[in-house]
Write a protein that holds these residues in place. Structure first.
Motif, short mmCIF file in Angstrom:
data_model
loop_
_atom_site.label_atom_id
_atom_site.label_comp_id
_atom_site.label_asym_id
_atom_site.label_seq_id
_atom_site.Cartn_x
_atom_site.Cartn_y
_atom_site.Cartn_z
N ASP A 142 0.72 14.39 12.16
CA ASP A 142 1.73 15.33 11.67
C ASP A 142 1.70 15.37 10.15
OD1 ASP A 142 3.76 17.19 12.00
OD2 ASP A 142 5.01 15.88 13.20
N ILE A 143 2.41 16.34 9.61
CA ILE A 143 2.50 16.53 8.17
C ILE A 143 3.98 16.70 7.83
CG2 ILE A 143 1.82 18.00 6.24
CD1 ILE A 143 -0.47 18.99 8.16
N ALA A 144 4.48 15.91 6.89
CA ALA A 144 5.87 16.02 6.43
C ALA A 144 5.88 16.84 5.14
CB ALA A 144 6.47 14.65 6.21
N ILE A 145 6.72 17.86 5.10
CA ILE A 145 6.81 18.74 3.94
C ILE A 145 8.20 18.60 3.32
CG2 ILE A 145 6.75 21.14 3.17
CD1 ILE A 145 4.79 21.63 5.50
N LYS A 146 8.22 18.46 2.00
CA LYS A 146 9.48 18.32 1.27
C LYS A 146 9.38 19.15 0.00
CE LYS A 146 12.30 14.54 -0.58
NZ LYS A 146 12.26 13.08 -0.77
N ASN A 147 10.37 19.96 -0.27
CA ASN A 147 10.38 20.80 -1.47
C ASN A 147 9.10 21.63 -1.62
OD1 ASN A 147 12.92 19.78 -2.21
ND2 ASN A 147 11.98 18.05 -3.27
N ASP A 154 4.65 15.99 1.62
CA ASP A 154 5.28 14.74 1.19
C ASP A 154 4.58 13.53 1.79
OD1 ASP A 154 7.36 13.23 -0.11
OD2 ASP A 154 8.25 12.94 1.87
N ALA A 155 4.15 13.64 3.05
CA ALA A 155 3.50 12.52 3.72
C ALA A 155 2.63 13.02 4.86
CB ALA A 155 4.55 11.56 4.27
N LEU A 156 1.61 12.23 5.16
CA LEU A 156 0.82 12.44 6.37
C LEU A 156 1.27 11.37 7.36
CD1 LEU A 156 -2.73 12.97 4.81
CD2 LEU A 156 -1.12 14.72 5.60
N ILE A 157 1.54 11.78 8.57
CA ILE A 157 1.97 10.84 9.60
C ILE A 157 0.73 10.44 10.39
CG2 ILE A 157 3.55 10.41 11.52
CD1 ILE A 157 4.90 11.19 8.79
N LEU A 158 0.43 9.15 10.37
CA LEU A 158 -0.74 8.62 11.07
C LEU A 158 -0.31 7.87 12.31
CD1 LEU A 158 -2.89 7.09 8.17
CD2 LEU A 158 -2.88 9.44 9.01
N SER A 159 -1.06 8.04 13.37
CA SER A 159 -0.90 7.25 14.58
C SER A 159 -1.88 6.09 14.45
CB SER A 159 -1.24 8.11 15.80
OG SER A 159 -1.34 7.30 16.95
N VAL A 160 -1.37 4.88 14.55
CA VAL A 160 -2.22 3.70 14.39
C VAL A 160 -2.04 2.74 15.56
CG1 VAL A 160 -2.25 3.86 11.88
CG2 VAL A 160 -0.52 2.48 12.98
N ALA A 165 3.94 6.65 7.83
CA ALA A 165 3.91 7.76 6.88
C ALA A 165 3.17 7.28 5.64
CB ALA A 165 5.32 8.20 6.53
N VAL A 166 2.12 7.99 5.27
CA VAL A 166 1.34 7.61 4.08
C VAL A 166 1.34 8.76 3.09
CG1 VAL A 166 -0.14 6.01 5.36
CG2 VAL A 166 -0.88 8.37 5.05
N SER A 167 1.21 8.42 1.85
CA SER A 167 1.14 9.42 0.79
C SER A 167 -0.13 10.25 0.95
CB SER A 167 1.13 8.73 -0.58
OG SER A 167 0.81 9.65 -1.58
N PRO A 168 -0.03 11.57 0.79
CA PRO A 168 -1.24 12.39 0.90
C PRO A 168 -2.31 12.00 -0.12
CG PRO A 168 0.71 13.77 0.69
CD PRO A 168 1.15 12.35 0.53
N SER A 181 -10.75 9.99 4.86
CA SER A 181 -11.01 8.56 4.63
C SER A 181 -9.87 7.99 3.80
CB SER A 181 -12.34 8.35 3.93
OG SER A 181 -12.36 9.01 2.68
N MET A 182 -9.76 6.66 3.90
CA MET A 182 -8.66 5.96 3.25
C MET A 182 -9.11 4.54 2.96
SD MET A 182 -4.95 5.72 5.00
CE MET A 182 -3.56 5.25 4.03
N ASN A 183 -8.75 4.02 1.80
CA ASN A 183 -9.13 2.66 1.43
C ASN A 183 -8.10 1.68 1.98
OD1 ASN A 183 -10.40 0.50 0.29
ND2 ASN A 183 -9.67 0.89 -1.78
N THR A 184 -8.25 1.32 3.25
CA THR A 184 -7.32 0.40 3.91
C THR A 184 -8.00 -0.23 5.12
OG1 THR A 184 -5.05 0.18 4.73
CG2 THR A 184 -6.29 2.11 5.46
N THR A 185 -7.27 -1.04 5.82
CA THR A 185 -7.79 -1.65 7.05
C THR A 185 -6.86 -1.30 8.21
OG1 THR A 185 -6.52 -3.69 6.74
CG2 THR A 185 -8.75 -3.62 5.77
N LYS A 186 -7.36 -1.49 9.40
CA LYS A 186 -6.53 -1.27 10.59
C LYS A 186 -5.32 -2.19 10.55
CE LYS A 186 -10.31 -0.15 13.77
NZ LYS A 186 -10.96 -0.50 15.03
N GLU A 187 -5.55 -3.43 10.17
CA GLU A 187 -4.49 -4.42 10.15
C GLU A 187 -3.38 -4.03 9.16
OE1 GLU A 187 -7.81 -5.19 9.92
OE2 GLU A 187 -7.94 -5.78 12.03
N ALA A 188 -3.78 -3.52 8.00
CA ALA A 188 -2.79 -3.13 6.99
C ALA A 188 -1.92 -1.98 7.51
CB ALA A 188 -3.48 -2.74 5.70
#
Length: 131
Positions: free
Chosen positions: A66-71, A75-81, A93-96, A113-120
């Motif tokens: 999903d995508i959260a929109i504000k103003n 505002d955020a990308l909603i990730l399923s993990v 919710a992560v910053s775009p 892509s994103m600089n993170t791990t599954k665990e994080a």
């Protein structure tokens, strides 16, 4: 004869609001309406939703659901993990700006892509949809 006159009058009365409504909608767009042109290589939400997000080790760490929109801005990308086949997953919710989305011209597909791990991401605060 009275029935014909009555029917004609009724039809005229019923038709007049429709004609009046039509007259209100005909014309140019309001002055405050703004229009844009969209290039074919721009990102669309329909392409973003469902996109798997990979980390620097090319491991899938989540999926954009999903995508959260504000103003008027994202505002955020909603990730399923986490989870498997919908069981045990949760949302974060992560910053775009933390997700790099680009078009892979060679394979003609969008990649994230994103600089993170599954665990994080699994340890991140859970996002819950407001009711």
């Amino acid at each position: 004869m009275k029935k014909i006159a009555l029917i004609t009058t009724a039809l005229a009365l019923l038709a007049s609001p429709v004609l009046a409504e039509e007259a209100k909608t005909v014309g140019t767009a309001p002055a405050e309406a703004k229009f844009s042109t969209v290039a074919g290589n721009e990102m669309f939400s329909s392409k973003l939703k469902g996109l798997n997000v990979y980390n620097q080790k090319d491991e899938s760490v989540g999926e954009i659901t999903d995508i959260a929109i504000k103003n008027n801005a994202v505002d955020a990308l909603i990730l399923s993990v986490g989870g498997f086949l919908g069981m045990g997953e949760h949302y974060v919710a992560v910053s775009p700006s933390s997700v790099n989305v680009r078009h892979d011209a060679k394979n003609d597909k969008w990649v994230a892509s994103m600089n993170t791990t599954k665990e994080a991401l699994k340890a991140a605060p859970e996002f819950k949809y407001p009711k």
